[in-house]
Design a protein around this motif. Structure first.
Motif, short mmCIF file in Angstrom:
data_model
loop_
_atom_site.label_atom_id
_atom_site.label_comp_id
_atom_site.label_asym_id
_atom_site.label_seq_id
_atom_site.Cartn_x
_atom_site.Cartn_y
_atom_site.Cartn_z
N LEU A 155 0.46 -0.90 0.28
CA LEU A 155 -0.27 0.15 0.23
C LEU A 155 0.63 1.79 -0.21
O LEU A 155 0.48 2.24 -0.48
N GLY A 156 1.86 1.11 0.83
CA GLY A 156 2.79 2.33 0.60
C GLY A 156 3.44 2.73 -0.56
O GLY A 156 3.75 3.93 -1.22
N LEU A 184 1.02 6.04 -7.30
CA LEU A 184 0.30 6.87 -7.27
C LEU A 184 0.37 8.18 -7.62
O LEU A 184 -0.31 8.56 -8.76
N ALA A 185 0.49 8.77 -7.30
CA ALA A 185 0.81 9.84 -6.75
C ALA A 185 1.45 10.96 -7.29
O ALA A 185 1.61 11.86 -7.54
N ASP A 186 2.46 9.40 -7.97
CA ASP A 186 3.76 10.47 -8.91
C ASP A 186 3.78 11.07 -9.90
O ASP A 186 4.04 10.98 -11.25
N LEU A 187 2.36 10.27 -10.34
CA LEU A 187 1.32 10.15 -12.18
C LEU A 187 1.30 11.32 -12.52
O LEU A 187 0.90 12.58 -11.16
N GLU A 188 1.04 12.26 -13.60
CA GLU A 188 0.93 12.83 -13.53
C GLU A 188 -1.02 13.07 -13.40
O GLU A 188 -1.72 12.42 -14.00
N LEU A 189 -1.40 14.46 -13.10
CA LEU A 189 -2.55 14.48 -13.20
C LEU A 189 -3.23 14.03 -12.84
O LEU A 189 -4.50 13.10 -12.97
N THR A 190 -3.08 13.10 -11.34
CA THR A 190 -2.93 12.18 -10.44
C THR A 190 -3.77 12.32 -9.05
O THR A 190 -2.54 12.53 -8.26
N ARG A 191 -4.37 11.98 -8.61
CA ARG A 191 -4.75 12.48 -7.24
C ARG A 191 -5.08 11.58 -6.34
O ARG A 191 -5.80 10.66 -6.32
N VAL A 192 -4.39 11.11 -5.47
CA VAL A 192 -4.70 9.82 -4.54
C VAL A 192 -5.28 10.26 -2.87
O VAL A 192 -5.05 11.96 -2.89
N LEU A 229 3.97 4.06 5.86
CA LEU A 229 2.38 3.71 6.21
C LEU A 229 1.75 3.38 8.12
O LEU A 229 2.23 1.64 7.85
N GLU A 230 0.88 4.08 9.08
CA GLU A 230 0.99 3.57 10.23
C GLU A 230 -1.00 3.60 10.23
O GLU A 230 -1.23 3.82 10.17
N PRO A 231 -0.89 1.98 10.15
CA PRO A 231 -2.38 1.23 10.30
C PRO A 231 -3.16 2.14 11.64
O PRO A 231 -2.70 1.69 13.16
N GLN A 232 -4.43 2.24 10.76
CA GLN A 232 -4.86 3.26 11.90
C GLN A 232 -5.18 1.62 12.92
O GLN A 232 -6.79 1.16 12.37
N ARG A 233 -5.72 1.93 14.46
CA ARG A 233 -6.42 0.47 15.26
C ARG A 233 -7.83 0.88 15.02
O ARG A 233 -8.36 1.73 15.28
N GLN A 234 -8.32 -0.51 14.94
CA GLN A 234 -10.13 -0.58 14.66
C GLN A 234 -10.80 -0.90 16.27
O GLN A 234 -10.21 -1.35 16.39
N VAL A 235 -11.61 0.09 16.57
CA VAL A 235 -12.37 -0.42 17.71
C VAL A 235 -13.54 -1.51 17.51
O VAL A 235 -14.40 -0.23 16.71
N VAL A 236 -13.61 -1.86 17.88
CA VAL A 236 -15.17 -2.91 17.82
C VAL A 236 -15.93 -3.38 18.92
O VAL A 236 -15.42 -3.77 19.56
N HIS A 237 -17.73 -2.46 19.11
CA HIS A 237 -17.64 -2.66 20.27
C HIS A 237 -18.95 -3.34 20.06
O HIS A 237 -19.74 -3.70 19.10
N ALA A 238 -19.47 -4.57 21.21
CA ALA A 238 -20.59 -5.41 21.15
C ALA A 238 -21.33 -5.12 22.51
O ALA A 238 -20.64 -4.53 23.69
N GLN A 239 -22.69 -5.04 22.14
CA GLN A 239 -23.76 -4.27 23.44
C GLN A 239 -25.03 -6.05 22.76
O GLN A 239 -25.54 -5.89 22.31
N VAL A 240 -24.89 -6.34 24.40
CA VAL A 240 -26.12 -7.15 24.75
C VAL A 240 -26.95 -7.21 25.90
O VAL A 240 -26.57 -6.50 27.11
#
Length: 233
Positions: A112-113, A119-127, A211-222
């Motif tokens: 990914l990095g 991709l960002a190094d290509l002409e007229l391309t936005r990431v 790139l530093e992956p962002q930790r994901q929060v998983v929440h459950a309720q019963v």
């Protein structure tokens, strides 16, 4: 004759206890999504369209070259429109602008990095992005639900124990439907945005973005309801 159901609010001989169990986990993301916008500009519609087609093909070829690291590649909106300018009392077409929106989903964050930088190094391309997420069938969702149930049972036992009673039976277990903190594919705060840049030669390729992956929060309720033995009051 089938036994009659217990009364909805319990009785002195069979009291009920209602509790809520919750769990909150922080886990590493499993996938990352990036948005790519390919643009072109020409003095006439045909040249703008041909330029856009060429650049779009180059971007698709680059993304597909990463093989199994790319789990999904989709084309979204496409547009080509005239840029008008006033000339005397009328209007005339000054140029044509075209764009194609792509979305790529990757599971290999090292790739990914590198891909993002190329991709960002290509002409007229936005990431745009990346946006981190879990898969819908991620084991983290099931683990959060199991922890929420265990927490509900433990809480009910503590309430019953405070009265000198014990849990007798489970009456109801209701899922609140709040197990996922972030729906699949939904964007989070982007880690960054790389705008238009011009392509260089292979020897001048920009280094891969760290790139530093962002930790994901998983929440459950019963919600859980139990019957218990008569308390010792």
């Amino acid at each position: 004759m089938p036994p009659s159901p217990p009364p909805p609010f319990g009785t002195p001989e069979m009291p009920r206890v209602a509790v809520r169990g919750e769990a909150r986990l922080e886990v590493d993301p499993e996938i990352a999504r990036i948005g790519v916008v390919v643009s072109a500009r020409g003095t006439d519609r045909r040249s703008a369209l041909e330029d856009l087609t060429r650049r779009n093909s180059a971007v698709l070829e680059l993304i597909k070259s990463y093989g199994e690291s790319v789990e999904k590649l989709e084309t979204g909106a496409f547009s080509i429109s005239p840029e008008l300018t006033r000339h005397g009392r009328g209007e005339r077409v000054r140029a044509y602008h075209g764009s194609v929106h792509l979305t790529a989903e990757l599971s290999d964050f090292t790739a990914l990095g590198e891909l993002t930088t190329r991709l960002a190094d290509l002409e007229l391309t936005r990431v745009n992005g990346p946006w981190w997420a879990l898969r819908p069938d991620s084991p983290a969702h099931g683990e959060a639900r199991r922890q929420a149930v265990r927490e509900a049972v433990q809480r009910a036992r503590e309430y019953a124990g405070a009265l000198g009673a014990q849990l007798a039976a489970l009456v109801e277990l209701a899922d609140l439907g709040a197990e996922g903190a972030i729906p699949y594919g939904a964007p989070q705060a982007p880690a960054g945005m790389m705008r238009t840049a011009y392509a260089g030669t292979a020897s001048e390729m920009a280094p891969a973005l760290d790139l530093e992956p962002q930790r994901q929060v998983v929440h459950a309720q019963v919600n859980a309801r139990f019957t218990m033995t008569p308390p010792e009051l």
